[in-house]
Scaffold this motif. Structure first.
Motif, PDB file in Angstrom:
ATOM      1  N   LEU A 449       5.100   2.419   3.042  1.00 14.25           N
ATOM      2  CA  LEU A 449       3.920   1.268   1.663  1.00 14.25           C
ATOM      3  C   LEU A 449       2.671   1.023   2.068  1.00 14.25           C
ATOM      4  O   LEU A 449       1.673   2.283   1.132  1.00 14.25           O
ATOM      5  CB  LEU A 449       4.728  -0.102   1.494  1.00 14.25           C
ATOM      6  N   LEU A 450       2.538   0.571   3.496  1.00 18.05           N
ATOM      7  CA  LEU A 450       1.113   1.481   3.511  1.00 18.05           C
ATOM      8  C   LEU A 450       0.458   2.824   4.246  1.00 18.05           C
ATOM      9  O   LEU A 450      -0.747   2.945   3.573  1.00 18.05           O
ATOM     10  CB  LEU A 450       1.349  -0.199   5.263  1.00 18.05           C
ATOM     11  N   THR A 451       1.123   3.331   4.343  1.00 21.40           N
ATOM     12  CA  THR A 451       1.174   4.622   4.948  1.00 21.40           C
ATOM     13  C   THR A 451       0.710   5.091   3.558  1.00 21.40           C
ATOM     14  O   THR A 451      -0.559   5.873   3.467  1.00 21.40           O
ATOM     15  CB  THR A 451       2.479   4.944   5.096  1.00 21.40           C
ATOM     16  N   ALA A 452       1.493   4.827   2.274  1.00 21.31           N
ATOM     17  CA  ALA A 452       0.968   5.665   1.426  1.00 21.31           C
ATOM     18  C   ALA A 452      -0.255   5.267   0.538  1.00 21.31           C
ATOM     19  O   ALA A 452      -1.425   5.846   0.382  1.00 21.31           O
ATOM     20  CB  ALA A 452       1.789   5.409   0.145  1.00 21.31           C
ATOM     21  N   PHE A 453      -0.508   3.465   1.396  1.00 20.02           N
ATOM     22  CA  PHE A 453      -1.687   2.991   0.700  1.00 20.02           C
ATOM     23  C   PHE A 453      -3.064   3.286   1.099  1.00 20.02           C
ATOM     24  O   PHE A 453      -4.027   4.244   0.227  1.00 20.02           O
ATOM     25  CB  PHE A 453      -1.611   1.392   0.665  1.00 20.02           C
ATOM     26  N   TYR A 454      -3.059   3.735   2.551  1.00 17.35           N
ATOM     27  CA  TYR A 454      -4.281   4.689   2.893  1.00 17.35           C
ATOM     28  C   TYR A 454      -4.877   5.590   3.408  1.00 17.35           C
ATOM     29  O   TYR A 454      -5.545   6.100   2.931  1.00 17.35           O
ATOM     30  CB  TYR A 454      -4.224   3.818   4.995  1.00 17.35           C
ATOM     31  N   MET A 455      -3.199   6.090   3.031  1.00 20.96           N
ATOM     32  CA  MET A 455      -3.531   7.397   2.795  1.00 20.96           C
ATOM     33  C   MET A 455      -3.954   7.591   1.328  1.00 20.96           C
ATOM     34  O   MET A 455      -5.022   9.030   1.177  1.00 20.96           O
ATOM     35  CB  MET A 455      -2.130   8.618   2.803  1.00 20.96           C
ATOM     36  N   VAL A 556      10.333   4.703  -3.930  1.00 17.14           N
ATOM     37  CA  VAL A 556      10.160   3.815  -4.573  1.00 17.14           C
ATOM     38  C   VAL A 556       8.424   3.012  -4.035  1.00 17.14           C
ATOM     39  O   VAL A 556       7.594   2.948  -4.532  1.00 17.14           O
ATOM     40  CB  VAL A 556      11.183   2.855  -4.848  1.00 17.14           C
ATOM     41  N   ILE A 557       9.058   3.094  -2.964  1.00 16.87           N
ATOM     42  CA  ILE A 557       7.935   2.168  -2.457  1.00 16.87           C
ATOM     43  C   ILE A 557       6.990   3.553  -1.768  1.00 16.87           C
ATOM     44  O   ILE A 557       5.578   2.672  -2.019  1.00 16.87           O
ATOM     45  CB  ILE A 557       8.577   1.970  -0.514  1.00 16.87           C
ATOM     46  N   VAL A 558       6.997   4.513  -1.550  1.00 10.22           N
ATOM     47  CA  VAL A 558       6.398   5.334  -1.830  1.00 10.22           C
ATOM     48  C   VAL A 558       5.123   4.710  -2.735  1.00 10.22           C
ATOM     49  O   VAL A 558       3.598   5.405  -2.907  1.00 10.22           O
ATOM     50  CB  VAL A 558       6.768   6.712  -1.482  1.00 10.22           C
ATOM     51  N   LEU A 559       5.159   5.263  -4.253  1.00  8.43           N
ATOM     52  CA  LEU A 559       5.100   5.563  -5.227  1.00  8.43           C
ATOM     53  C   LEU A 559       4.398   4.588  -5.661  1.00  8.43           C
ATOM     54  O   LEU A 559       2.828   4.276  -5.792  1.00  8.43           O
ATOM     55  CB  LEU A 559       6.008   5.811  -6.471  1.00  8.43           C
ATOM     56  N   LEU A 560       5.094   3.224  -5.369  1.00  9.14           N
ATOM     57  CA  LEU A 560       3.843   1.972  -5.477  1.00  9.14           C
ATOM     58  C   LEU A 560       3.240   1.399  -4.346  1.00  9.14           C
ATOM     59  O   LEU A 560       1.615   1.890  -5.273  1.00  9.14           O
ATOM     60  CB  LEU A 560       5.318   0.915  -4.735  1.00  9.14           C
ATOM     61  N   GLY A 561       2.654   2.224  -3.229  1.00  5.14           N
ATOM     62  CA  GLY A 561       1.866   2.537  -2.083  1.00  5.14           C
ATOM     63  C   GLY A 561       0.809   3.564  -2.710  1.00  5.14           C
ATOM     64  O   GLY A 561      -0.110   2.533  -3.293  1.00  5.14           O
ATOM     65  N   LEU A 562       1.278   4.240  -3.474  1.00  9.61           N
ATOM     66  CA  LEU A 562      -0.121   5.976  -3.925  1.00  9.61           C
ATOM     67  C   LEU A 562      -0.573   4.969  -5.316  1.00  9.61           C
ATOM     68  O   LEU A 562      -1.796   4.847  -5.477  1.00  9.61           O
ATOM     69  CB  LEU A 562       0.614   6.613  -4.330  1.00  9.61           C
TER      70      LEU A 562
END
Lengths: 703, 166, 103, 391, 202
Positions: A449-455, A556-562
């Motif tokens: 999740l965090l990966t997706a967010f900071y990217m 889902v996690i990835v999309l949420l992070g983005l």
């Protein structure tokens, strides 16, 4: 044993040769150095492809895919130390990956380092690094592996500290070198212990190698005072080397600072190859790692693997959390690498060699893609590395923007198309089905999740909004010293990088996309290739077991992070460079805390460094007052004795002796008068003697 | 103490003293010959005819001439300036005097006992020859050897360097 | 004063004259002549002792005198040739200047 | 009667002695025996000068002095008077004493030598048993006087002449003495009278002189050659080579001293020839047994005159020798030959009389003569003479 | 063999010695003052003047033409010419030298003066014992001492003198014949002048 196996040593030696020649060459011979490096890399790449094809051929006609070539190096005592290299699916894959990525990065760095004075020296180090890395990959002997391992460490030191004029670069290279050394020490102890126990360091020596069942069983039976068997002990020690080299949790501090080196270096070493060396090491000694006295068949994790898993999980989470609060473009990517490595370790720990390696390969490609992209962004922004001063680059640098987004999505593991998704899923799936505990799975998911967010934060900072470059570029650029981004381009406005840099990006992008499909659960070619199992296309596998839910939850996690990323940064990109970060506004103390990476550096500084300084102070005091004192007193005593002796010598012995000599020479003087060469003088003496004798005679006769 | 002995003794002493004290070397040699001849006469007076004649033949005939030649060859005939420091000469003379005193005293005190005056022994030449050939044949041979060696040695020593090294 | 002591005294005087000459004169030839004189003095002693000695028929005194004369002659010859050789080399017969073996 | 004539002088002396008081006996007898010698030989000297000049003349196809007195008989008187009347010049730088002493010593030495020569039967002044040794001893005094003469006149020519004379005399004294040694070996005694007596007696008519033995002959030849050299005559008259150094060592003498030198020289010649006669030609012995009635002293003087004639004859023919030839001849020919001769004489006494003895000795002498002569001639490549100046 | 030369030499001198007593011709020496060697005909010592007839003053052949004075190499002849003339042998009137000195200490008897004299007036004498006490005057011969008669000339150099006399006689004969012819011519030609003819002296 055909030609390629016997001559596999050519692969590392060619770049070494290139490095050697360009090392001796003059600074001006830039074209030669570049062409030599690239040429040797290309040949090595071809040889690797040939080796890969050879292994495929062996697989296809069902032979043993592992071939070994050992030779005796030198004799000490009556034993022979023999080295050798090995060609098995793991080696083949790594060879292809390293040579391909390395070649692309070499080509890229030709453009990137064009204006650098030490062009030849840069390519010499790159070639040297490539040969060392290839050496690690093909080594069949733990000692040979360790030697190449050390050369890799050396080249990372040289390359990080390439611009040694910059004090920060020099400090960073020293830091990298020392921390990896700290990791390598237990690794070396492990090697020694292994050699002591198994008598040989060759992995596979048709039965007698240390990784083969006989020595493994032997190791299992050896108890150690700490309770667990020596196999586990050696494995843990070897794993410490991997921790140091791959920047796992306790020893990861050097990786972010390693960004001081030029971007191709970061791309090649700190994204694709070197850091992966730790993971590769664990994969190479996997039989040792996974050896446990329990039932060999069922994948029960040995204590070593459990340790690997935990360390991997912690690192993954830790890296991701810190990456969120970074402002330097390359630091964000560095911390993402740390977390991805954690993922790989976790994959190895829970899923075995294939899972970890698959993520390693995919990560290598898209992380090098991201780094090269970052490099062209920096190049474009004429050396600017702080994302707060960038922005609005999507229109100015379309190619870079496109390839960068592909890399970003692969990294986050955007569902279905991107390789990152498949490899990460494998790991999460394995973690999910880990029988020891579910914690790694949750940590992994949150990390994703965090990966997706900071990217996405990074993306919006760099490419979103308006360009903030013009305001502050003349104020002070983050790296005034870095020569290659000087305002050489005249106009400060960012512009697209030259063709020689964008072409590698264009090549890496599709690979980053398509590579995932090689390891999907439906068609697990990569896994079967590595585990040498039968391959069968089976779409059913997608849905069987917990595979489907894990995939869904991760997407889902990835999309949420983005989404969160877009929410915070996409909608209202910051106006000026000085504006506080949006997330920072929410919880400034936490943000700054994360910005400083949990103050781990400070912690180390406080503890280890401090301890060190204290110790040195004490030893200095000791040395100055105790030992020095003792020595001084002794010298004083001796001095006193010397003076005494001198006094005695000059006044008592010497003067006495001199007096003696004086008297002798004086009497000599007198006597010499007699011998003055006057014949008549002699005659007189004779006459005198005659008189004396006659008198004596007469006088005697008288009485 | 016959007159002739005193006369001859006087001539010997004057001759030898002159030989030792004259400035001109040639005169010294001539005075020496006079002294030696009178010494030979003394030998004759003592009855040793053969020794007297050999003395004349050897000393006057050969040695004096040799000395004369030597004087000629070393250009010492010219009146050399007498630079001897007096102390040097006085010490020499003094030592000689002391030696004479000691010997004289020895003679004076010693020979009292041997005053036997035997018959005048005469030594005819053939007796000497016989003695030479029988009792003293070894010394004779050695003397012969010595003389030849001296002959050759003196010849070579005095020979001109250039001819000698040829 | 027996005749013999007269001869002995004479020979002593001769000997000391020879010695004085040898000691005082600076010219090498004169020293050589002085030595000849000393030898002659010795000869005189021999003959005197032969004449007044106990066994004149043994002829030892005469033999000694003859041999000493021949030796003296040989010695004179060699001595003079040495003096010549020295003179040819160092152009001097003055004994004081002949005090070094060098050259 | 012949005996009486033979001993006429001895008887005369004894007769005269009778008149002398006993105290002076020894001295007078000495004087009486010395004076005739002192008179006879200077007379002989005078005669020889004339004989010599006339002989040389005749040899050179000319008369010789015939102006003074009939046939030049009184020429010596004239010479004598001339030398007496001539002014006696002494060079200023000369060393007066030595200059005067030289001729005196020469003449004295020459006269003293005659004391030992037996002129006639028991007519010898002093019969020393070491007569020959005495002869040579006093003979060697001559050289010293020559040196004194040469040196004292302080002139280059005289010194050069003196040095040459001395070198020559010394070189030839050796062969002279060694030649006489041969006779002494044969006679077994050094006394001249004994030697003569050993040669007395005749075998058949032939006298037993030593000259008739092979070693005797060589000895005699060597003796005569050495004698000529000793007295500086003719082939060996280097010292007074008129053409080169103007009369050698007596150049600075004039008047009576000059005559004395001449007298000394001739006396020396007579003395050595007299010694040759005593040693080799049997002294005063008559040549043949039937001639013994002629008094002994006549034979002595006849032989002497014959030898003098021989000298003159040699003087008339032979040119002067060069100094180095002279020395080479002495040391390389005469000396070795005389030594070999002594060996020959030794061999002669060992082998019993007979032809072998003769053969061996003559062979020995002839062979050595030939070899030595070749030895001398070997080095003599006639080349331009190189001079070496006194260094 | 050694001594071979000496023996040959000795025999030679011996032969000379004995020869001198035996054969007279060996001894060529003559006792000079008493015996003298006959002089050879061509000996020459110092020049002398020849005169004909008995009276030396008038008979001198020399006409003081001074050729000999000029030719003499050491210049030892000194002539003074007379003023008047006197008749010579052929009666012709000629000059005559008043003084004619020859310094014989200088003359080297080279006979050049004889050769150049056209009148055979000067010849070489054989007299050599001409020593004198006075070094200068004694050796300077004047005319009187130099003049010698023709007979003396014939005595010392017979052959040469006869040749010279013959030549002179022939010359005089020719002169007379010529004189006669002139007298006949004079007679033929009644030339009255009669020169008194010099008395012809032979």
């Amino acid at each position: 044993m055909n030609w390629i196996v016997r001559n596999l040593w050519l692969v590392p030696v060619l770049p070494l040769l290139a490095a050697g020649i360009s090392a001796l060459a003059k600074r001006k011979s830039r074209a030669m150095a570049a062409s030599l490096a690239i040429g040797s890399m290309a040949i090595s790449f071809l040889l690797s492809v040939w080796a890969f094809a050879h292994v495929l051929l062996l697989r296809s006609n069902g032979q043993a895919t592992q071939q070994v070539f050992n030779f005796r190096w030198f004799q000490f005592g009556n034993e022979w130390l023999s080295l050798g290299w090995i060609l098995n699916p793991l080696t083949a894959v790594m060879l292809v990956m390293v040579t391909f990525v390395g070649m692309l990065i070499f080509i890229y760095s030709v453009g990137y380092m064009e204006h650098d004075d030490n062009f030849t020296r840069f390519f010499c180090f790159l070639a040297l690094f490539a040969s060392a890395m290839l050496g690690v990959v093909i080594a069949n002997n733990l000692l040979l592996l360790f030697m190449c391992w050390e050369i890799v460490g050396l080249t990372s030191y040289l390359l990080i500290g390439f611009w040694y004029e910059k004090p920060s670069a020099a400090a960073a290279s020293k830091k990298a070198f020392i921390t990896t050394r700290i990791g390598d020490l237990p690794f070396f102890l492990g090697i020694v212990w292994l050699y002591a126990q198994s008598g040989t360091l060759l992995f596979y020596n048709n039965g007698a190698g240390c990784l083969e069942s006989t020595s493994i069983n032997h190791l299992l039976t050896q108890p150690t005072p700490l309770g667990f068997c020596s196999a586990t002990g050696i494995a843990l020690l070897v794993f410490c080397g991997a921790i140091g080299k791959s920047g796992q949790f306790p020893l990861h501090v050097w990786l972010p600072d390693a960004m001081e080196g030029p971007t191709p270096v970061s791309a090649l070493i700190h994204a694709a190859t070197m850091v992966a060396a730790g993971v590769f090491l664990v994969a190479r000694v996997y039989p040792l790692m996974s050896a446990h006295s329990g039932i060999a068949t069922e994948l029960t994790t040995s204590t070593a693997l459990q340790a690997v898993t935990w360390i991997g999980a912690i690192t993954a989470l830790f890296g991701a959390v810190i990456a969120v609060a970074q402002f330097d473009i390359k630091r964000i990517l560095a911390y993402s690498t740390v977390s991805q490595l954690g993922y790989m370790m976790m994959g190895l720990g829970v899923g075995g060699v294939a899972v970890g390696m698959f993520h390693l390969i995919t990560h290598a490609f898209f992380k090098s893609l991201l780094f090269l992209g970052a490099g062209s962004v920096i190049h474009g922004c004429s050396g600017e590395q702080d994302i707060r001063r960038m922005g609005g680059l999507r229109k100015l640098m379309p190619f870079t923007f496109a390839t960068y987004t592909v890399g970003m999505l692969a990294l986050c593991g955007f569902p279905f198309f991107f390789s990152g998704f498949w490899s990460k899923d494998e790991i999460l799936h394995a973690a999910h089905s880990w029988n020891i505990s579910q914690a790694p799975y949750y940590m992994g998911a949150f990390a994703a999740l965090l990966t997706a967010f900071y990217m996405s934060r990074q993306m919006f900072y760099i490419f979103g909004g308006k360009s903030r470059l013009t305001e502050s570029s003349e104020g002070h650029s983050h790296s005034p010293v870095s020569p290659d981004h000087s305002s050489h381009h005249g106009s400060n406005s960012p512009h697209e990088s030259p063709k020689v840099m964008t072409v590698p990006l264009m090549l890496l992008a599709p690979v980053a996309l398509l590579l995932g499909f090689f390891g999907t659960p439906a068609w697990p070619w990569f896994q079967s290739f590595l585990d040498a199992t039968q391959l069968a296309v089976d779409f059913g596998a997608l849905s069987e077991g917990s595979m489907l839910p894990v995939m869904l939850s991760s997407s889902v996690i990835v999309l949420l992070g983005l989404g969160i990323g877009w929410w915070i940064y996409g909608r209202r990109p910051i106006k000026s460079a000085e504006a506080p970060d949006n997330l920072g506004k929410l919880s400034p103390p936490l943000f700054t805390f994360l910005g400083h990476a949990f103050y781990v550096d400070a912690l180390y500084g406080a503890t280890v460094i401090n301890l060190n300084t204290q110790l040195s102070k004490i030893s200095d005091w000791l040395d100055r007052w105790i030992w020095n004192g003792a020595v001084k007193t002794v010298t004083n005593i001796v001095l006193g004795l010397a003076h005494l002796d001198n006094f005695l010598d000059t006044h008592v012995v010497n003067s006495g002796f001199d007096e003696g000599c004086q008297s002798v020479s004086r009497s000599g003087q007198i006597l010499s008068l007699l011998q003055a060469g006057r014949i008549q003088g002699y005659l007189k003496i004779v006459a005198g003697a005659g008189i004396a004798f006659t008198l004596l005679l007469l006088w005697k006769a008288k009485i | 103490m016959t007159i002739t002995f005193l006369l001859l003794a006087a001539t010997t002493i004057t001759g030898t003293a002159a030989a030792m004290s004259l400035k001109n070397l040639v005169h010294c040699v001539l005075a020496l010959t006079l002294g030696l001849v009178s010494l030979a006469a003394l030998y004759l007076q003592l009855g040793a005819q053969f020794v007297g004649f050999t003395q004349i033949l050897v000393y006057v005939g050969a040695v004096a001439i040799l000395a004369a030649f030597a004087i000629m060859m070393t250009r010492s005939a010219e009146p050399a300036v007498l630079t001897g420091s007096s102390s040097f000469r006085v010490s020499g003379a003094l030592i000689a005097l002391v030696v004479f005193a000691v010997l004289g005293w020895a003679v004076w005190s010693g020979t009292g006992a041997l005053a036997v005056l035997g018959p005048e022994p005469e030594a005819p030449v053939n007796e000497i020859g016989v003695a030479l050939m029988h009792r003293f044949v070894l010394p004779l041979e050695i003397i012969g050897l010595l003389l030849t060696a001296a002959l050759i040695g003196a010849g070579i020593l005095a020979m001109d360097e250039t001819r000698r090294t040829k | 004063m027996t005749p013999m002591s007269g001869y002995l005294l004479l020979s002593a005087l001769l000997f000391s004259i020879g010695l004085a000459g040898a000691l005082t004169r600076r010219n090498a030839i004169l020293v050589l002549i002085g030595i000849e004189l000393m030898l002659n003095a010795a000869n005189l002693n021999f003959i005197a002792f032969w004449r007044y000695g106990p066994h004149p028929e043994a002829l030892t005194g005469i033999m000694f005198a003859i041999f000493s004369i021949s030796v003296a002659a040989a010695e004179a010859a060699v001595g003079l040739s040495i003096i010549l050789a020295v003179y040819r080399h160092s152009k001097t017969t003055d004994l004081d200047q002949m005090n070094s073996m060098k050259g | 009667m012949p005996e009486m004539i033979d001993q006429i002088f001895v008887l005369l002396k004894h007769w005269l002695l009778a008149y002398v008081p006993a105290a002076l006996q020894p001295i007078v007898s000495a004087v009486l025996s010395v004076v005739p010698v002192l008179v006879a030989f200077p007379l002989l000297f005078a005669i020889t000068t004339v004989l010599e000049r006339k002989g040389l003349g005749r040899m050179q196809n000319r008369y010789g002095p015939n102006r003074v007195g009939p046939f030049g008989i009184l020429q010596p008187m004239a010479d004598g008077i001339k030398s007496l009347t001539k002014e006696d010049i002494i060079p200023r730088t000369a060393d007066q004493v030595v200059h005067f002493l030289a001729p005196v010593m020469l003449v004295i030495a020459s006269f003293v030598v005659y004391s030992v020569l037996p002129i006639g039967k028991n007519m010898v002044l002093a019969n020393l048993n070491a007569g020959v040794l005495f002869f040579f001893a006093v003979g060697s005094m001559v050289e010293l006087s020559v040196f004194m003469a040469g040196w004292s006149s302080r002139s280059k020519y005289s010194l050069l002449g003196a040095m040459r004379a001395i070198a020559q005399m010394i070189s030839y004294e050796m062969p002279l003495v060694l030649a006489s040694v041969v006779v002494i070996m044969a006679a077994g005694s050094l006394s001249t009278v004994a030697i003569v007596n050993m040669q007395a007696g005749y075998t058949g008519i032939w006298p037993r002189w030593y000259v008739f033995t092979p070693w005797g002959l060589t000895g005699f030849v060597i003796f005569m050659i050495a004698a000529t050299a000793e007295s500086n005559r003719c082939p060996f008259d280097m010292p007074e080579g008129e053409s080169e150094i103007i009369a050698g060592y007596y150049i600075e003498y004039s008047g009576f001293k000059f005559a004395l030198f001449f007298l000394g020289e001739y006396l020396g010649m007579f003395a050595t020839s007299a010694m040759a006669i005593t040693l080799f030609l049997g002294g005063w012995a008559a040549p043949f047994s039937f001639l013994t009635w002629i008094p002994s002293y006549v034979w002595f003087f006849v032989k002497l005159l014959i030898i003098i004639m021989a000298f003159i004859w040699v003087r008339g023919t032979l040119p002067r020798l060069r100094m180095d030839q002279l020395m080479n001849f002495a040391w390389k020919f005469m000396l070795p030959l005389s030594i070999i001769n002594i060996v020959g004489a030794g061999v002669w006494h060992l082998i019993p009389a007979g032809f072998t003895r003769w053969l061996i000795d003559s062979l020995l002498v002839i062979v050595s003569c030939v070899l030595l002569s070749r030895g001398i001639r070997r080095g003599k490549s006639f080349h331009v003479r190189t001079y070496r100046f006194a260094s | 063999m050694l001594g071979e030369g000496i023996l040959k030499g000795l025999t030679e001198t011996a032969r000379n010695f004995l020869g001198s007593y035996v054969s007279k011709d060996r001894l060529t020496t003559i006792q000079f003052p008493e015996e003298r060697l006959p002089q050879i005909e061509a000996t020459r010592d110092f020049p002398f003047l020849v005169y004909d007839g008995t009276e030396w003053e008038a008979g001198l052949r020399c006409v003081s033409c001074q050729i000999c004075e000029k030719e003499c190499p050491p210049k030892c002849i000194y002539i003074e010419k007379s003023k008047d003339k006197k008749p010579d042998a052929t009666g012709k009137l000629q000059f005559y030298p008043t003084t004619f000195n020859i310094d014989i200490s200088v003359c080297m008897s080279c006979q050049i003066c004889v050769e150049v004299c056209p009148f055979d007036a000067i010849k070489m004498n054989v007299e050599f014992e001409m020593s004198s006490e006075d070094r200068f005057g004694g050796l300077l011969l004047r005319k009187e001492q130099l003049a010698k008669s023709n007979e003396y000339y014939n005595k010392i150099h017979p052959t040469e003198a006869t040749a010279v006399d013959a030549a002179l006689a022939e010359e005089r004969a020719k002169a007379e014949a010529k004189a006669r012819q002139t007298t006949e011519a004079k007679a033929a030609t009644p030339a009255p002048m009669a020169t008194p003819e010099a008395g012809e002296t032979k």
